[in-house]
Design a protein around this motif. Structure first.
Motif, short mmCIF file in Angstrom:
data_model
loop_
_atom_site.label_atom_id
_atom_site.label_comp_id
_atom_site.label_asym_id
_atom_site.label_seq_id
_atom_site.Cartn_x
_atom_site.Cartn_y
_atom_site.Cartn_z
N ALA A 258 9.73 -4.00 1.82
CA ALA A 258 10.06 -4.75 0.61
C ALA A 258 9.66 -6.22 0.74
O ALA A 258 10.39 -7.11 0.32
CB ALA A 258 11.54 -4.61 0.27
N GLY A 259 8.51 -6.47 1.38
CA GLY A 259 8.00 -7.82 1.52
C GLY A 259 8.65 -8.64 2.62
O GLY A 259 8.35 -9.82 2.78
N LYS A 260 9.53 -8.05 3.38
CA LYS A 260 10.21 -8.78 4.46
C LYS A 260 9.77 -8.23 5.81
O LYS A 260 9.68 -7.02 6.00
CB LYS A 260 11.72 -8.65 4.33
CG LYS A 260 12.24 -9.32 3.08
CD LYS A 260 13.74 -9.23 3.00
CE LYS A 260 14.21 -9.91 1.72
NZ LYS A 260 15.63 -9.80 1.53
N ARG A 261 9.51 -9.13 6.73
CA ARG A 261 9.12 -8.74 8.08
C ARG A 261 10.36 -8.51 8.92
O ARG A 261 11.26 -9.36 8.98
CB ARG A 261 8.25 -9.82 8.70
CG ARG A 261 7.71 -9.47 10.05
CD ARG A 261 6.68 -10.48 10.45
NE ARG A 261 6.51 -10.49 11.88
CZ ARG A 261 5.43 -10.92 12.48
NH1 ARG A 261 4.44 -11.40 11.78
NH2 ARG A 261 5.34 -10.90 13.78
N ILE A 262 10.40 -7.37 9.58
CA ILE A 262 11.54 -6.98 10.40
C ILE A 262 11.08 -6.84 11.84
O ILE A 262 10.16 -6.08 12.13
CB ILE A 262 12.13 -5.63 9.90
CG1 ILE A 262 12.56 -5.75 8.44
CG2 ILE A 262 13.27 -5.17 10.80
CD1 ILE A 262 12.76 -4.43 7.76
N THR A 263 11.72 -7.57 12.74
CA THR A 263 11.40 -7.45 14.16
C THR A 263 12.13 -6.23 14.71
O THR A 263 13.35 -6.11 14.59
CB THR A 263 11.82 -8.71 14.94
OG1 THR A 263 11.13 -9.83 14.39
CG2 THR A 263 11.48 -8.57 16.42
N LYS B 36 1.40 0.70 2.72
CA LYS B 36 1.89 1.54 3.81
C LYS B 36 0.84 2.57 4.24
O LYS B 36 1.14 3.49 4.98
CB LYS B 36 3.19 2.25 3.39
CG LYS B 36 4.35 1.28 3.26
CD LYS B 36 5.63 1.98 2.87
CE LYS B 36 6.78 0.99 2.82
NZ LYS B 36 8.06 1.64 2.51
N ASN B 37 -0.39 2.40 3.76
CA ASN B 37 -1.51 3.26 4.15
C ASN B 37 -2.74 2.40 4.44
O ASN B 37 -3.85 2.75 4.11
CB ASN B 37 -1.82 4.28 3.06
CG ASN B 37 -2.80 5.34 3.51
OD1 ASN B 37 -2.99 5.55 4.70
ND2 ASN B 37 -3.45 5.99 2.57
N LYS B 38 -2.52 1.24 5.05
CA LYS B 38 -3.62 0.33 5.39
C LYS B 38 -4.24 0.71 6.73
O LYS B 38 -3.57 1.25 7.61
CB LYS B 38 -3.10 -1.11 5.51
CG LYS B 38 -2.79 -1.77 4.21
CD LYS B 38 -2.28 -3.17 4.43
CE LYS B 38 -3.34 -4.01 5.11
NZ LYS B 38 -3.05 -5.43 5.13
N GLY C 233 0.82 -1.57 -13.09
CA GLY C 233 1.56 -1.71 -11.85
C GLY C 233 1.27 -0.64 -10.82
O GLY C 233 1.82 -0.67 -9.73
N MET C 234 0.39 0.30 -11.16
CA MET C 234 0.06 1.38 -10.23
C MET C 234 -1.38 1.21 -9.75
O MET C 234 -2.20 0.57 -10.40
CB MET C 234 0.22 2.74 -10.91
CG MET C 234 1.64 3.01 -11.40
SD MET C 234 2.88 3.00 -10.09
CE MET C 234 2.61 4.59 -9.37
N THR D 263 2.29 2.71 -5.95
CA THR D 263 2.58 1.31 -6.23
C THR D 263 1.84 0.47 -5.18
O THR D 263 1.36 1.00 -4.17
CB THR D 263 4.09 1.02 -6.11
OG1 THR D 263 4.49 1.26 -4.75
CG2 THR D 263 4.90 1.88 -7.07
N CYS D 264 1.81 -0.81 -5.38
CA CYS D 264 1.19 -1.72 -4.40
C CYS D 264 1.89 -1.59 -3.05
O CYS D 264 1.24 -1.53 -2.00
CB CYS D 264 1.23 -3.15 -4.91
SG CYS D 264 0.50 -4.34 -3.77
N ALA D 265 3.21 -1.54 -3.07
CA ALA D 265 3.98 -1.43 -1.82
C ALA D 265 3.65 -0.14 -1.07
O ALA D 265 3.50 -0.14 0.16
CB ALA D 265 5.48 -1.50 -2.11
#
Length: 169
Positions: free
Chosen positions: A135-140, A104-106, A76-77, A98-100
Motif C-alpha cells: 500500500a505504498g509503504k516500505r516495510i522492513t 507486484k509483478n515487476k 484506474g486499471m 490495478t497499478c498496485a
C-alpha cells in the motif's frame, strides 16, 4: 473504438490488419500477412511493448488485444503481462489489474546486486536487509547475516502480501 473492425487477432498473439484497412490510401508497405506494429524500445534499447500507429495515434498492442476480447479497460486499471514479456500479447498472458497489483509483478532491476528484489546490503548494520512494499509503504522485514536467509524472508513476505509468483524474475 471497435478494434475488431481494424485488426484480426491470431493465436500467435499478434495483430494483423484487416483487408478493409489495407485499402485506405494512407497505409503503405503493409499486407494482410504482415504483423501490425513494431517493437518500441525503452532504455538501453530494451524491447518493451509492441506499438501500432493508427489514425495518427500510437496504440499499445496489448491494450488493443484486451479490448478486442474483453471490452474497454476501466479507468484506474492496467493490463499486466503475466510473464513480464511486454511483447507477448497472447490473451492468456494478459490480465486486468490495478497499478498496485501490477507493481507486484515487476521484474528485477538491472542494478540489483543481491539477486533478489527487496534484499540489499545495509552498510551500517553490515547485514543483508530484507524489505517489501505494501500500500505504498516500505516495510522492513529484518536484517540477516546470511544472504539466503534474507532471500527466504523476502519470499515468505511476498506470499503474505499477495505478490505474483513471477515477481522479481
Amino acid at each position: 473504438m471497435n478494434w475488431n473492425e481494424v485488426f484480426e487477432y491470431k493465436e500467435d498473439g499478434f495483430l494483423y490488419w484487416k483487408e478493409s484497412e489495407l485499402k485506405r490510401s494512407h497505409f503503405r508497405n503493409i499486407s494482410p500477412d504482415r504483423k501490425a506494429g513494431c517493437v518500441g524500445k525503452g532504455k538501453n534499447n530494451k524491447a518493451f511493448y509492441i506499438e501500432i500507429r493508427y489514425l495518427d495515434k500510437i496504440h499499445r498492442a496489448h491494450k488493443i488485444v484486451w479490448e478486442m476480447h474483453n471490452g474497454k479497460i476501466p479507468n484506474g486499471m492496467q493490463i499486466d503481462h503475466i510473464d513480464g514479456n511486454g511483447t507477448n500479447n497472447k490473451l492468456e498472458n494478459l490480465r486486468l489489474v490495478t497499478c498496485a497489483e501490477n507493481l507486484k509483478n515487476k521484474s528485477r532491476y538491472a542494478n540489483n546486486t543481491s539477486g533478489c528484489v527487496g534484499v540489499s546490503w545495509h552498510k551500517a548494520q553490515k547485514k543483508w536487509m530484507a524489505y517489501i512494499s505494501d500500500a505504498g509503504k516500505r516495510i522492513t522485514i529484518g536484517y540477516y547475516k546470511v544472504l539466503d536467509d534474507a532471500i527466504t524472508a523476502r519470499k515468505d513476505a511476498e506470499r503474505v502480501y499477495g505478490y505474483h509468483e513471477n515477481h522479481g524474475r
